[in-house]
Design an enzyme around this catalytic site. Structure first.
Site, PDB file in Angstrom:
ATOM      1  N   GLU A 145       1.069  -0.785   0.044  1.00 17.81           N
ATOM      2  CA  GLU A 145      -0.383  -0.391   0.070  1.00 17.81           C
ATOM      3  C   GLU A 145       0.959   1.413  -0.395  1.00 17.81           C
ATOM      4  O   GLU A 145       0.300   2.559  -0.489  1.00 17.81           O
ATOM      5  CB  GLU A 145      -1.122   0.244   1.462  1.00 17.81           C
ATOM      6  CG  GLU A 145      -2.233  -1.399   1.211  1.00 17.81           C
ATOM      7  CD  GLU A 145      -1.509  -2.400   1.630  1.00 17.81           C
ATOM      8  OE1 GLU A 145      -0.902  -2.620   2.042  1.00 17.81           O
ATOM      9  OE2 GLU A 145      -3.088  -3.322   2.303  1.00 17.81           O
ATOM     10  N   PHE A 187     -11.918  -6.968  13.934  1.00 16.10           N
ATOM     11  CA  PHE A 187     -10.657  -7.033  13.018  1.00 16.10           C
ATOM     12  C   PHE A 187     -10.280  -6.805  12.138  1.00 16.10           C
ATOM     13  O   PHE A 187     -11.867  -5.792  11.216  1.00 16.10           O
ATOM     14  CB  PHE A 187     -11.234  -8.774  12.172  1.00 16.10           C
ATOM     15  CG  PHE A 187     -10.336  -9.231  11.086  1.00 16.10           C
ATOM     16  CD1 PHE A 187      -8.867  -9.929  12.139  1.00 16.10           C
ATOM     17  CD2 PHE A 187     -10.389  -8.946  10.245  1.00 16.10           C
ATOM     18  CE1 PHE A 187      -8.285 -10.344  10.814  1.00 16.10           C
ATOM     19  CE2 PHE A 187      -9.411  -9.700   9.355  1.00 16.10           C
ATOM     20  CZ  PHE A 187      -8.111 -10.321   9.666  1.00 16.10           C
ATOM     21  N   GLN A 188      -8.924  -6.116  11.806  1.00 16.54           N
ATOM     22  CA  GLN A 188      -8.662  -4.571  11.131  1.00 16.54           C
ATOM     23  C   GLN A 188      -9.225  -3.829  11.105  1.00 16.54           C
ATOM     24  O   GLN A 188      -9.385  -2.546  10.078  1.00 16.54           O
ATOM     25  CB  GLN A 188      -8.749  -5.668   9.555  1.00 16.54           C
ATOM     26  CG  GLN A 188      -7.829  -6.657   9.504  1.00 16.54           C
ATOM     27  CD  GLN A 188      -7.661  -7.441   7.593  1.00 16.54           C
ATOM     28  OE1 GLN A 188      -8.564  -7.280   6.892  1.00 16.54           O
ATOM     29  NE2 GLN A 188      -6.449  -7.562   7.757  1.00 16.54           N
ATOM     30  N   LYS A 233     -17.453  -0.792   5.918  1.00 15.43           N
ATOM     31  CA  LYS A 233     -17.673  -1.690   4.113  1.00 15.43           C
ATOM     32  C   LYS A 233     -19.550  -1.810   4.359  1.00 15.43           C
ATOM     33  O   LYS A 233     -19.579  -2.178   3.587  1.00 15.43           O
ATOM     34  CB  LYS A 233     -17.210  -3.483   5.326  1.00 15.43           C
ATOM     35  CG  LYS A 233     -17.856  -4.650   3.781  1.00 15.43           C
ATOM     36  CD  LYS A 233     -16.917  -5.644   4.447  1.00 15.43           C
ATOM     37  CE  LYS A 233     -16.756  -6.899   3.093  1.00 15.43           C
ATOM     38  NZ  LYS A 233     -16.075  -7.721   3.401  1.00 15.43           N
TER      39      LYS A 233
END
Ligand code: TPP
Lengths: 163, 579
Positions: free
Chosen positions: B58, B120-121, B170
């Site tokens: 990234e 998570f993440q 998301k």
């Protein structure tokens, strides 16, 4: 010198942290910071008290202005203005002498006793100096808790900060 | 509006994002997929208006977007996933921030209802990036997405440009809304100042015309503000000496007689001395960085200073100036040119002639960019000089950070803006190769050269794979001295030759490494081979060429103003090195 700066900013969740982050990242100090929504719920008003040389204050106001969430600001210190702070203090008052003493002091400072339990809670507004003086006058009492709101500022007369 | 009635018109947040980017005229998006951005990647798969460039890290995505932006003036766009994707992108975002590069970075975020749960993440991308972005947004409702994208591009590209992050949970990319892209955007809290104050401009013109020992000092702001044309007209109208910062190079042609080279830590002797002796300094789109000014107490001690900049906060930040002018560089210069042309007053020709004579004497007396041309080792300066002669300013050059970067700045003659692409403010090793990818994609028919060092190139070497995938025929010039040269130089000069951890042991065979990716590898170790090898590499138009050039391992960058010293305390190359 001590400066009191008033800001209007977008009432967005990140706006306060942008201001406080700016101060910590650039090493400026904050003596007091208060913020709440205004009569227009999309706008918050902040009063910020800081200290620094003229150069530093100039940088602070420029950097604040540069923040995308800041709509407008004025340095109140440049003109006549009013500052107020609110104090709540909880005091132990076991003897009637002390209770009398507190009532006298509260009268002199034009405060209010707002709760009477096994202790007294006093409310007082005024300039930060006045609040300091009141706390000093309580020297011989047992203070249980002190809460101060931080400073609010407003310009006198026609010196306004609005959209 | 009845939301159910037009359900057929509604599209997902992912599609709204893509339509918005297309509406902004985005051509390339540099990215790397992951859980939080899968809806967006699915939408990317089903369209053909945007080209997605799959990087290998990234950091590479952000540098590539940055390189694209520097070479074109348009905002670069990167797309990364939440958590580690976002943290990997931070170096590239901070790099762009320090050099005021317009960029929009889309970071995926965990679903709205998971935010704050250490999901998570999950990282607080808004919080982590706050100190190194111009602004950032967390999208809380799909209906705000299009407007947020519009605002992000507006903020990134106007005023003093900079990177803007849009953090998108998301679920927002799956929610649906009607797509309407705003034509224009107004923000009550963001209104860049464009026109300079006319009174200040008039005062500046008076001071300029009364100068006896003037210097024009310009920075990256002239490049970012596309004001090269105005700068050239202004400078030639006055006949004043002009110097540029590392970030400003190219916005005034280096082969012009009025150009006196780069200033600052590795600026030429006559240039820094002219700064020290100047009576009027005209600073244009420059920010008085410590690498430029040296000791602030001693900076331009005799000069009255005019400072033109778009950012009020840049003015009198470190150096207090006499005439500040806030506005875009091209508008202010246009106004100044008009006044100077209309007035009867002319610059003092006699004083100016004496000043030029003095500057030339300083130059001849010190010859401060000299290096040993008779060495049997390859001198890095010679490589760059040869490159400059062969390519005549007609290529794009990116660099990493270190001695090689300074050698390019000193020895490559840039003739146009946006051709010299390097990380000046943050000084990010690893920038050069991915930035070159962005430049090459923006200018597929041009030659793009990445000048690097064996330490820097290894920080983003994985992008050699990206270059292969997209057939990017970049020419990499690896000035290989086996050391972190710039670090070694400081250790030689300030730490008694204790080369603590600056030797890069166990290097790969770069030629074979390049070949293993499917590129052309070359190794050059004789001065007499340099020119032919460069010609050969430049002639290969369809392949990436990795030139591993083994240079003198102890060469230093001279002259030098040590950190914190003043412009009149320059260290020149020791005579003994020239034998
Ligand atoms: C990411 C990062 N880490 C560390 C540094 C500090 N640093 C500046 S120059 C340099 C050495 C660069 O070595 P090389 O790429 O071989 O170039 P040379 O100086 O030899 O030309 C280092 C370690 C940096 N600028 N960036």
């Amino acid at each position: 010198m001590r400066h009191t700066i008033s800001l209007l900013l977008e009432n967005e969740s990140g706006a306060l942290s942008r201001v406080s982050g700016l101060f910590s990242a650039r090493g400026y100090n904050i003596e007091s910071l208060t913020v709440a929504a205004t009569e227009d719920p999309t706008v918050s008003r902040m009063t910020l008290v800081t200290r620094g040389s003229d150069n530093i204050i100039e940088q602070i106001t420029k950097q604040l202005n540069k923040l995308v969430d800041v709509i407008k600001l004025i340095d109140l210190t440049e003109g006549l203005h009013i500052e107020r702070e609110l104090l709540l203090v909880k005091i132990n008052v076991p003897t009637s002498n002390q209770r009398e003493e507190i009532k006298r002091l509260v009268d002199i400072f034009r405060g209010k006793i707002i709760d009477v339990s096994n202790n007294y809670t006093v409310e007082l507004t005024g300039t930060p100096h006045k609040l300091d003086a009141f706390i000093k006058a309580l020297e011989n009492m047992k203070i249980q808790e002190v809460v101060r709101s931080g400073i609010l500022g407003i310009g006198r007369g026609d010196k306004n900060l609005h959209l | 509006m009845n939301e159910d009635a037009n359900e057929a018109d509604q599209i997902t947040g992912a599609n709204i994002l893509i339509n918005s980017l297309v509406a902004e005229g985005v051509e390339f998006i540099f990215g790397y997929p992951g859980g939080a951005v899968l809806h967006i990647y699915d939408a990317l798969f089903q369209q053909n208006k945007l080209q997605h460039i799959l990087v290998r890290h990234e950091q590479g995505a952000t540098h590539a977007a940055d390189g694209y932006a520097r070479a074109t003036g348009k905002a670069g766009v990167a797309l990364v996933t939440s958590g580690p994707g976002a943290t990997n992108a931070i170096t590239g975002i901070a790099t762009a921030y320090m050099d005021s590069i317009p960029m929009v970075v889309i970071t995926g975020q965990v679903a709205s209802k998971l935010i704050g749960n250490d999901a998570f993440q999950e990282v607080d991308s808004i919080g982590i990036s706050r100190p190194c972005v111009k602004h950032n947004f967390l999208v809380k409702d799909v209906k705000e997405l299009a407007t947020t994208v519009k605002k992000a591009f507006y903020i990134a590209t106007t005023g003093r440009p900079g990177p803007v992050i849009i953090d998108i949970p998301k679920d927002i990319t799956a929610h649906k809304a009607v797509f309407e892209y705003p034509e224009k955007i107004q923000m009550r809290s963001y209104k860049p100042i464009l026109n300079g104050h006319t009174g200040q401009i008039r005062r500046a013109a008076e001071l300029i015309l009364s100068a006896k020992r003037p210097v024009i000092y310009t920075g990256g702001g002239v490049v970012l503000g596309n004001a090269s044309k105005e700068l050239i007209e202004f400078t030639r109208l006055l006949g004043f000496p002009i110097t540029q910062t590392l970030m400003g190079l190219g916005s005034y042609p280096a082969n012009d007689p009025l150009f006196i080279g780069m200033l600052g830590m590795h600026g030429a002797y006559e240039t820094n001395t002219a700064m020290h002796q100047a009576d009027v300094l005209i600073a244009i789109g420059a920010r008085f960085d410590d690498r430029v000014t040296g000791d602030l107490e001693q900076f331009c001690p005799k000069a009255k200073i005019i400072h033109i900049d778009i950012d009020p906060a840049s003015i009198s930040k470190t150096v207090t100036v006499d005439i500040p002018i806030v506005g875009t560089v091209n508008r202010v210069l246009t106004a100044l040119i008009k006044i100077i042309k209309e007035t009867d007053k002319k610059p003092d020709a006699n004083a100016l002639a004496a000043w030029w004579k003095q500057i030339k004497t300083w130059k001849q007396e010190t010859n401060s960019l000299v290096y040993n041309r008779n060495s049997d080792k390859i001198k890095p300066q010679f490589v760059i000089e040869t490159l400059s002669e062969l390519t005549k300013g007609e290529i794009f050059v990116t660099s990493d950070v270190g001695q090689h970067q300074m050698f390019v700045a000193q020895f490559y003659k840039f003739l146009q803006p946006r051709r010299w692409i390097n990380s000046g403010g943050l000084g990010t090793m690893g920038f050069g190769l991915p930035a070159a990818m962005g430049v090459q994609l923006a200018h597929p028919d041009d030659t793009v050269v990445c000048v690097t060092g064996e330490a820097s190139i290894q920080m983003c070497i994985q992008e050699l794979s990206t270059c292969k995938q997209y057939d990017l025929p970049i020419k990499i010039i690896n000035l290989n001295n086996g050391y972190m040269g710039m670090v070694r130089q400081w250790q030689e000069m300030f730490y008694d030759n204790r080369y603590s951890h600056s030797y890069v042991d166990s290097l790969p065979d770069f030629m074979k490494l390049a070949e293993s990716y499917g590129h052309v590898g070359m190794k050059i170790d004789k001065p007499s081979d340099v020119e032919a090898a460069l010609k050969e590499a430049l002639a290969i138009k369809d392949k990436l060429v990795f030139m591993d050039i083994i240079i003198d391992d102890k060469e230093n960058v001279y002259p030098m103003v040590a950190a914190g010293k003043s412009h009149n305390e320059m260290v020149l190359r020791p005579e003994g090195e020239l034998a």
